[in-house]
Design a protein around this motif. Sequence first.
Motif, PDB file in Angstrom:
ATOM      1  N   TYR A 113       0.832  -1.119  -0.279  1.00  0.00           N
ATOM      2  CA  TYR A 113      -0.370  -0.127   0.109  1.00  0.00           C
ATOM      3  C   TYR A 113       0.918   1.389   0.041  1.00  0.00           C
ATOM      4  CZ  TYR A 113      -3.960  -2.992   1.639  1.00  0.00           C
ATOM      5  OH  TYR A 113      -4.921  -3.797   1.232  1.00  0.00           O
ATOM      6  N   CYS A 114       2.192   1.571   1.189  1.00  0.00           N
ATOM      7  CA  CYS A 114       2.854   2.619   0.793  1.00  0.00           C
ATOM      8  C   CYS A 114       3.776   2.481  -0.331  1.00  0.00           C
ATOM      9  CB  CYS A 114       4.330   2.387   1.809  1.00  0.00           C
ATOM     10  SG  CYS A 114       2.959   2.348   4.219  1.00  0.00           S
ATOM     11  N   ALA A 115       4.148   1.856  -0.898  1.00  0.00           N
ATOM     12  CA  ALA A 115       4.426   1.673  -1.954  1.00  0.00           C
ATOM     13  C   ALA A 115       3.810   2.033  -3.653  1.00  0.00           C
ATOM     14  CB  ALA A 115       5.718   0.170  -3.043  1.00  0.00           C
ATOM     15  N   GLU A 116       2.602   1.644  -3.540  1.00  0.00           N
ATOM     16  CA  GLU A 116       1.361   1.752  -4.074  1.00  0.00           C
ATOM     17  C   GLU A 116       1.805   3.752  -4.562  1.00  0.00           C
ATOM     18  OE1 GLU A 116      -3.033   1.230  -5.242  1.00  0.00           O
ATOM     19  OE2 GLU A 116      -2.040   0.838  -3.091  1.00  0.00           O
ATOM     20  N   ARG A 117       1.769   4.323  -3.010  1.00  0.00           N
ATOM     21  CA  ARG A 117       1.398   5.676  -3.057  1.00  0.00           C
ATOM     22  C   ARG A 117       2.935   6.420  -3.102  1.00  0.00           C
ATOM     23  NH1 ARG A 117      -3.530   5.717  -4.840  1.00  0.00           N
ATOM     24  NH2 ARG A 117      -4.668   4.846  -4.371  1.00  0.00           N
ATOM     25  N   LEU A 118       3.759   5.722  -3.111  1.00  0.00           N
ATOM     26  CA  LEU A 118       5.375   6.633  -3.136  1.00  0.00           C
ATOM     27  C   LEU A 118       5.813   6.286  -4.943  1.00  0.00           C
ATOM     28  CD1 LEU A 118       6.737   5.124   0.579  1.00  0.00           C
ATOM     29  CD2 LEU A 118       5.981   7.735  -0.077  1.00  0.00           C
ATOM     30  N   LEU A 119       5.757   5.608  -5.059  1.00  0.00           N
ATOM     31  CA  LEU A 119       6.689   5.309  -6.525  1.00  0.00           C
ATOM     32  C   LEU A 119       5.743   6.393  -7.469  1.00  0.00           C
ATOM     33  CD1 LEU A 119       6.940   1.481  -6.530  1.00  0.00           C
ATOM     34  CD2 LEU A 119       8.327   3.118  -6.185  1.00  0.00           C
ATOM     35  N   PRO A 120       4.484   6.811  -7.630  1.00  0.00           N
ATOM     36  CA  PRO A 120       4.627   7.982  -8.559  1.00  0.00           C
ATOM     37  C   PRO A 120       5.254   9.171  -8.314  1.00  0.00           C
ATOM     38  CG  PRO A 120       2.719   6.583  -8.364  1.00  0.00           C
ATOM     39  CD  PRO A 120       3.642   5.988  -7.432  1.00  0.00           C
ATOM     40  N   HIS A 121       4.939   8.952  -7.464  1.00  0.00           N
ATOM     41  CA  HIS A 121       6.382  10.680  -6.850  1.00  0.00           C
ATOM     42  C   HIS A 121       7.572  10.585  -7.253  1.00  0.00           C
ATOM     43  CE1 HIS A 121       1.717  11.574  -6.780  1.00  0.00           C
ATOM     44  NE2 HIS A 121       2.185  11.031  -5.474  1.00  0.00           N
ATOM     45  N   LEU A 122       7.869   8.895  -6.639  1.00  0.00           N
ATOM     46  CA  LEU A 122       9.935   9.607  -6.396  1.00  0.00           C
ATOM     47  C   LEU A 122      10.688   9.732  -7.670  1.00  0.00           C
ATOM     48  CD1 LEU A 122      10.448   5.660  -4.502  1.00  0.00           C
ATOM     49  CD2 LEU A 122      10.170   8.474  -3.368  1.00  0.00           C
ATOM     50  N   GLN A 123      11.132  10.196  -7.807  1.00  0.00           N
ATOM     51  CA  GLN A 123      12.441  11.368  -8.619  1.00  0.00           C
ATOM     52  C   GLN A 123      13.327  10.033  -9.214  1.00  0.00           C
ATOM     53  OE1 GLN A 123      11.105  13.234 -10.920  1.00  0.00           O
ATOM     54  NE2 GLN A 123       9.084  12.639  -9.304  1.00  0.00           N
ATOM     55  N   PRO A 124      14.145  10.551  -9.942  1.00  0.00           N
ATOM     56  CA  PRO A 124      15.057   9.407 -10.189  1.00  0.00           C
ATOM     57  C   PRO A 124      16.127  10.405  -9.266  1.00  0.00           C
ATOM     58  CG  PRO A 124      14.939  10.265 -12.669  1.00  0.00           C
ATOM     59  CD  PRO A 124      14.010  10.745 -11.233  1.00  0.00           C
ATOM     60  N   GLY A 125      17.093   8.849  -8.371  1.00  0.00           N
ATOM     61  CA  GLY A 125      17.720   8.876  -7.021  1.00  0.00           C
ATOM     62  C   GLY A 125      17.458   8.829  -6.189  1.00  0.00           C
ATOM     63  N   LEU A 164      12.221  -1.271 -11.869  1.00  0.00           N
ATOM     64  CA  LEU A 164      12.490  -0.415 -11.988  1.00  0.00           C
ATOM     65  C   LEU A 164      13.674   0.148 -12.058  1.00  0.00           C
ATOM     66  CD1 LEU A 164      11.158   0.537  -8.713  1.00  0.00           C
ATOM     67  CD2 LEU A 164       9.692   1.555 -10.559  1.00  0.00           C
ATOM     68  N   ALA A 165      14.964  -0.923 -12.796  1.00  0.00           N
ATOM     69  CA  ALA A 165      16.035  -0.475 -13.363  1.00  0.00           C
ATOM     70  C   ALA A 165      15.143   0.308 -14.775  1.00  0.00           C
ATOM     71  CB  ALA A 165      16.451  -1.820 -13.764  1.00  0.00           C
ATOM     72  N   GLY A 166      16.853   1.057 -14.524  1.00  0.00           N
ATOM     73  CA  GLY A 166      17.296   2.261 -15.867  1.00  0.00           C
ATOM     74  C   GLY A 166      15.535   3.988 -15.599  1.00  0.00           C
ATOM     75  N   THR A 167      15.101   3.665 -14.633  1.00  0.00           N
ATOM     76  CA  THR A 167      13.805   4.745 -14.482  1.00  0.00           C
ATOM     77  C   THR A 167      14.673   5.369 -13.007  1.00  0.00           C
ATOM     78  OG1 THR A 167      13.599   3.598 -12.102  1.00  0.00           O
ATOM     79  CG2 THR A 167      12.047   3.405 -14.112  1.00  0.00           C
ATOM     80  N   GLY A 168      16.062   5.002 -12.829  1.00  0.00           N
ATOM     81  CA  GLY A 168      16.239   6.114 -11.617  1.00  0.00           C
ATOM     82  C   GLY A 168      16.120   5.586  -9.976  1.00  0.00           C
ATOM     83  N   ILE A 169      15.178   5.151 -10.427  1.00  0.00           N
ATOM     84  CA  ILE A 169      14.624   4.629  -8.900  1.00  0.00           C
ATOM     85  C   ILE A 169      15.045   3.835  -8.543  1.00  0.00           C
ATOM     86  CG2 ILE A 169      12.853   4.579  -7.905  1.00  0.00           C
ATOM     87  CD1 ILE A 169      10.797   6.129  -9.945  1.00  0.00           C
ATOM     88  N   GLU A 170      15.944   4.022  -6.758  1.00  0.00           N
ATOM     89  CA  GLU A 170      16.460   2.578  -6.668  1.00  0.00           C
ATOM     90  C   GLU A 170      15.697   1.879  -5.532  1.00  0.00           C
ATOM     91  OE1 GLU A 170      20.491   3.264  -4.709  1.00  0.00           O
ATOM     92  OE2 GLU A 170      20.981   4.953  -6.138  1.00  0.00           O
ATOM     93  N   VAL A 171      15.583   1.012  -5.645  1.00  0.00           N
ATOM     94  CA  VAL A 171      14.677  -0.464  -4.224  1.00  0.00           C
ATOM     95  C   VAL A 171      15.782  -0.940  -3.941  1.00  0.00           C
ATOM     96  CG1 VAL A 171      12.813  -1.749  -4.029  1.00  0.00           C
ATOM     97  CG2 VAL A 171      13.145  -0.774  -5.837  1.00  0.00           C
TER      98      VAL A 171
END
Length: 248
Positions: A113-125, A164-171
């Motif tokens: 649930y948290c990832a669902e709401r966070l990921l659309p707003h996370l930026q590269p880095g 998410l590889a290539g998006t710049g967002i790290e997990v």
Amino acid sequence: MNILITGATSGIGEQLCRDYRQAGNHVIACGRNKEKLAALEASTTGPGKFTSLAFDVTERDAVAHVLGGYAKAYPIDVAILNAGVCEYIDDPQHFDAALVERVFAANFFGVVYCAERLLPHLQPGNRLVVVDSMARQFPFVRAEAYGASKAAVHYFARSLQADLAGTGIEVVTISPGFVETPMTDRNDFDMPMRISVTDASKAIIKGLAKRKQHIAFPGVFGWILASMQRLPMGIQMALAKRMKQSQK
């Protein structure tokens, strides 16, 4: 940095809030209890800022409203999804499925649930950090619900990492061993190599500073469990049975 932490009012989450604020970061502390969040803010020190968000990670609508609303309006550099619970199954022949549901609601779906709401707003880095457990590596007795939930969330995070590889967002995945927290204080069995919550926080902060994709501690205990995981299934079961006998 702007660092969001769920499960902020106790254990590892609480210590991370204290340490990150002391280091000058903006801590966004998330928990269910407004009073505990207020007490945490009052008791933390340092030059960093403190923001509290009160919601239950098991309630999807609340996560969407509170966390989603915040993530849409304000930047988050690192989100540490740490909230979790533990319940044991004492009678495997007559267990209550509701127990398993409760554990998965917090440990797995809370992350989802948290990832669902966070990921659309996370930026590269930016980084999404998911806390699982070393318990997922071995069939510990009574830990069917807890271990399965942590195995599920680890797999979920690793798959996100690949997608998410290539998006710049790290997990990033974090696998703690036994840590001195209110949750482990309730355990009635030996916990080898249990470390303090202070040491756990230091390990996480150090690992994240080094941009590691996986953080596991304590290292020796992780090595032992990884070795046990590679043993033939028959030997693993024999070891698990010995653990069961030692708890009687």
